[in-house]
Design a protein around this motif. Structure first.
Motif, short mmCIF file in Angstrom:
data_model
loop_
_atom_site.label_atom_id
_atom_site.label_comp_id
_atom_site.label_asym_id
_atom_site.label_seq_id
_atom_site.Cartn_x
_atom_site.Cartn_y
_atom_site.Cartn_z
N PRO A 153 34.16 72.57 -37.61
CA PRO A 153 33.78 73.27 -36.40
C PRO A 153 34.55 74.18 -35.84
CG PRO A 153 33.41 71.00 -35.94
CD PRO A 153 34.23 70.93 -37.20
N LEU A 201 28.69 63.62 -42.16
CA LEU A 201 29.53 64.41 -41.30
C LEU A 201 29.45 65.93 -41.63
CD1 LEU A 201 32.50 61.95 -40.42
CD2 LEU A 201 30.40 62.38 -39.13
N PHE A 220 27.86 69.77 -33.68
CA PHE A 220 28.36 68.42 -34.32
C PHE A 220 28.45 67.46 -33.51
CE2 PHE A 220 32.30 66.17 -35.18
CZ PHE A 220 32.17 65.60 -36.50
N SER A 221 28.70 67.34 -31.98
CA SER A 221 29.06 66.33 -31.30
C SER A 221 27.53 65.76 -31.02
CB SER A 221 29.75 66.48 -30.07
OG SER A 221 28.80 67.56 -29.29
N ASN A 222 26.49 66.32 -30.87
CA ASN A 222 25.20 66.07 -30.61
C ASN A 222 24.91 65.32 -31.86
OD1 ASN A 222 25.21 67.02 -27.93
ND2 ASN A 222 24.10 68.94 -28.81
N TRP A 277 31.05 72.89 -32.25
CA TRP A 277 31.42 71.65 -31.72
C TRP A 277 30.31 71.10 -30.77
CZ3 TRP A 277 35.32 68.66 -33.36
CH2 TRP A 277 36.10 69.47 -33.89
N SER A 278 29.41 71.79 -30.17
CA SER A 278 28.30 71.32 -29.43
C SER A 278 27.03 70.72 -30.49
CB SER A 278 27.66 72.28 -28.52
OG SER A 278 26.66 71.89 -27.93
N LEU A 309 26.66 64.03 -34.16
CA LEU A 309 27.41 62.79 -34.37
C LEU A 309 26.98 61.55 -33.33
CD1 LEU A 309 29.89 61.55 -35.85
CD2 LEU A 309 31.21 62.23 -33.96
N LEU A 310 26.72 62.18 -32.18
CA LEU A 310 25.95 61.09 -31.17
C LEU A 310 24.90 60.62 -31.86
CD1 LEU A 310 26.21 59.87 -28.50
CD2 LEU A 310 24.97 61.77 -27.32
N ASP A 350 32.59 76.91 -29.75
CA ASP A 350 32.09 75.75 -28.84
C ASP A 350 30.78 75.62 -29.47
OD1 ASP A 350 34.42 75.96 -27.33
OD2 ASP A 350 33.42 77.43 -25.89
N VAL A 359 27.62 69.80 -39.60
CA VAL A 359 28.62 70.92 -39.36
C VAL A 359 27.74 72.25 -39.74
CG1 VAL A 359 30.82 71.92 -39.41
CG2 VAL A 359 30.74 69.54 -39.09
#
Length: 545
Positions: A422, A408, A431-433, A428-429, A435-436, A425, A412
């Motif tokens: 994060p 994780l 990180f979320s991509n 976070w984008s 993580l997905l 924005d 980041v």
């Protein structure tokens, strides 16, 4: 007689002076008390400009250390925006003090330029940004330049001319205004944000935004204003018929800077005169950034983010789909390696995938050394739990936590001196991509492992990679002596696993502790087993019930 005449003349002159002096004094009070410019104002022979409004900008160290130079030498397009977005992630991860956009462009796509301007204002809000106009910052390039905290320009630089055009046909009046109103607002926002003149900024976008240079007749203050805003409020000199003159106005017209049918386009001296550029930088062919770096007091070697093959390769390896694929392959290969005796190709592939996963990000500053170390410690703890310590306990849980935190933290894009949390924005984008991608890869790996466990032993050739049910691992060690306890153990005997059989472990049968091999699958410690076969130096066992 002459003396009498002189005496009368003296008395008359004195009386006249006594009357005139108060009148002259009263007249002098109507004049301005000062005509000098306030501190920080730009001055000319004609008067002075008010100081540029103070704006909130990120701090710039006197000697920046972490400096990134991003060349923009192409037509502005969505590709430019995507590339710049990836580089901004690296810039933030590198803890930048200063980011320089090395600009040489004729312009390009309006929507891409708006996206880039927003990216600079939002994602680089806490990092000082400079647009270095090497040759041209025209059209979309001017929009991007105005979004930066500062603009510097070479002696041959050109800047401005940002009116939208359509190569597919002429824009109608409504269509043009629909586009231009957005661009004017963007330019005005950037101008107010960075202390540029709004009227001049808007005149780069729309024809008909006539700009005047006016002067206050009392204070000599100079301003650049739109003709539309000052119409009827200015004393117009003879010969100028574009607007009515107001002889009693406080302002007088000195010059028409941008005429009614023109767009503002500036060379280097005009860019400085109009207070867009803060300085003119000497351009050098052999050392293209030497004067620029000296201007900002940079002594450390900057990072020039060119789009060469190595940069593109690293960007490919760090993209979310590739990260997910590498993670998937690494898990599957690790699973296969744990189900085969010894160390083989599967283990080497798993290590290679993890090395690429972390190494590619470490090369561009997106993974810190402690994140890699934490993940490695997690793998070691898991290996100890699987191969050394019976059962599953503290080492296994700690290993899983270390691996999860390391993964994780890796995705980041944090600066080296900041925690991997994060902030923006874009953070976070990313990180979320990431993580997905890791989540999907993990779920797919679990499904694939279940399929492999069931069907792979039945596939020709592939079945040799894992132990099939009923198969045993190759023999290791020497044959047991005639009086060894294992010799007396017969098939069908019941015992309990002492150290997990992976597939080799130890089993206690009665009072004897002997080596054993699981039949086809791992058997955890404490499980009751039955002896299937006695091979002399070890037993083949099967889990009961």
């Amino acid at each position: 007689m002459d003396r009498l005449v002189l005496t009368k003349a003296f008395l008359i002159a004195a009386a006249a002076g006594a009357v005139a002096f108060p009148l002259l004094a009263a007249r002098s009070t109507t004049q301005p008390t000062t005509t000098t410019a306030p501190a920080g104002a730009r001055t000319t022979d004609e008067g002075w400009f008010a100081p540029r409004p103070k704006t909130q900008k990120p701090p710039l160290p006197k000697k920046p250390v972490s400096v990134f130079i991003i060349p923009i030498r192409e037509e502005i397009s969505d590709k430019t925006f995507r590339a710049l977005k990836r580089k901004v992630v690296r810039v933030r991860a590198g803890g930048a003090d200063l980011v320089v956009l090395d600009m040489d462009t004729w312009g390009g796509l309006v929507t891409a330029a708006l996206d880039i301007a927003r990216l600079i204002k939002v994602e680089l809000e806490d990092i000082y940004t400079v647009c270095y106009v090497r040759t041209r910052a025209v059209s979309a390039g001017a929009l991007i330049a105005c979004a930066c905290d500062e603009i510097v320009i070479t002696s041959v630089g050109k800047f401005g001319d940002a009116a939208p055009i359509s190569f597919g046909g002429q824009l109608g009046k409504v269509q043009r205004e629909k586009v231009e109103t957005v661009l004017r607002k963007e330019f005005a926002e950037s101008a107010e944000r960075n202390g540029y003149n709004v009227a001049l900024a808007e005149s780069m976008v729309s024809i008909g935004r006539e700009v005047w240079l006016v002067r206050n007749v009392r204070t000599r203050e100079l301003r650049y204003v739109l003709r539309k805003a000052f119409r009827g409020k200015v004393r117009i000199p003879p010969g100028v018929t574009s607007a009515p003159s107001n002889p009693k106005a406080d302002w007088e017209l000195l010059n028409i800077v941008v005429d009614d049918g023109e767009l503002l386009t500036m060379h280097s001296k005009e860019a400085v005169e109009y207070a867009f550029a803060t300085g003119i930088i000497k351009a050098e062919l052999n050392r293209p950034h030497a004067a620029l770096l000296k201007h900002f007091g940079v002594t450390a070697e900057p990072t020039v983010m060119t789009d060469n093959w190595s940069e593109r390769l690293v960007e490919f390896l760090t993209s979310a789909p590739v990260v997910g694929f590498l993670f998937f392959v690494a898990i599957i290969c690790a699973y296969v390696e744990m189900h085969t005796p010894g160390f083989g190709v599967a283990g080497a592939v798993a290590i290679l995938c993890f090395a690429i996963l972390f190494g590619s990000r470490y090369m561009i500053g997106m993974a810190a050394w402690w994140e890699i170390a934490l993940f490695a410690i997690g793998l070691v703890l898991l290996a100890v739990e699987v191969f050394v310590i019976p059962g599953f306990g503290v080492a296994g849980i700690a290993g899983i936590l270390c691996c999860v935190v390391g993964l994780l933290a890796m995705i980041v894009p944090n600066a080296p001196d900041k925690w991997p949390i994060p902030q923006t924005d874009l953070d976070w984008s990313v990180f979320s991509n990431g993580l997905l991608a890791l989540g999907v890869a993990f779920v797919m790996a679990i499904i694939a492992a279940a399929v492999l466990a069931k069907y792979l032993p039945k596939v020709p050739l592939a079945g040799r990679l894992v132990l099939a049910r009923g198969a045993v691992a190759p023999q290791v060690g020497s044959a047991a002596t005639e009086d060894a306890p294992i010799r007396s153990i017969q098939p069908g005997a019941i015992g309990a696993v002492q150290s997990t059989c992976r597939p080799v472990g130890t089993v206690r049968i009665g009072n004897d502790l002997v080596d054993a091999v699981a039949e086809g699958e791992f058997i955890s410690a404490g499980t009751k087993v039955q002896v299937v076969k006695n091979e002399g130096n070890r037993l083949v066992v099967r889990a009961m019930g």
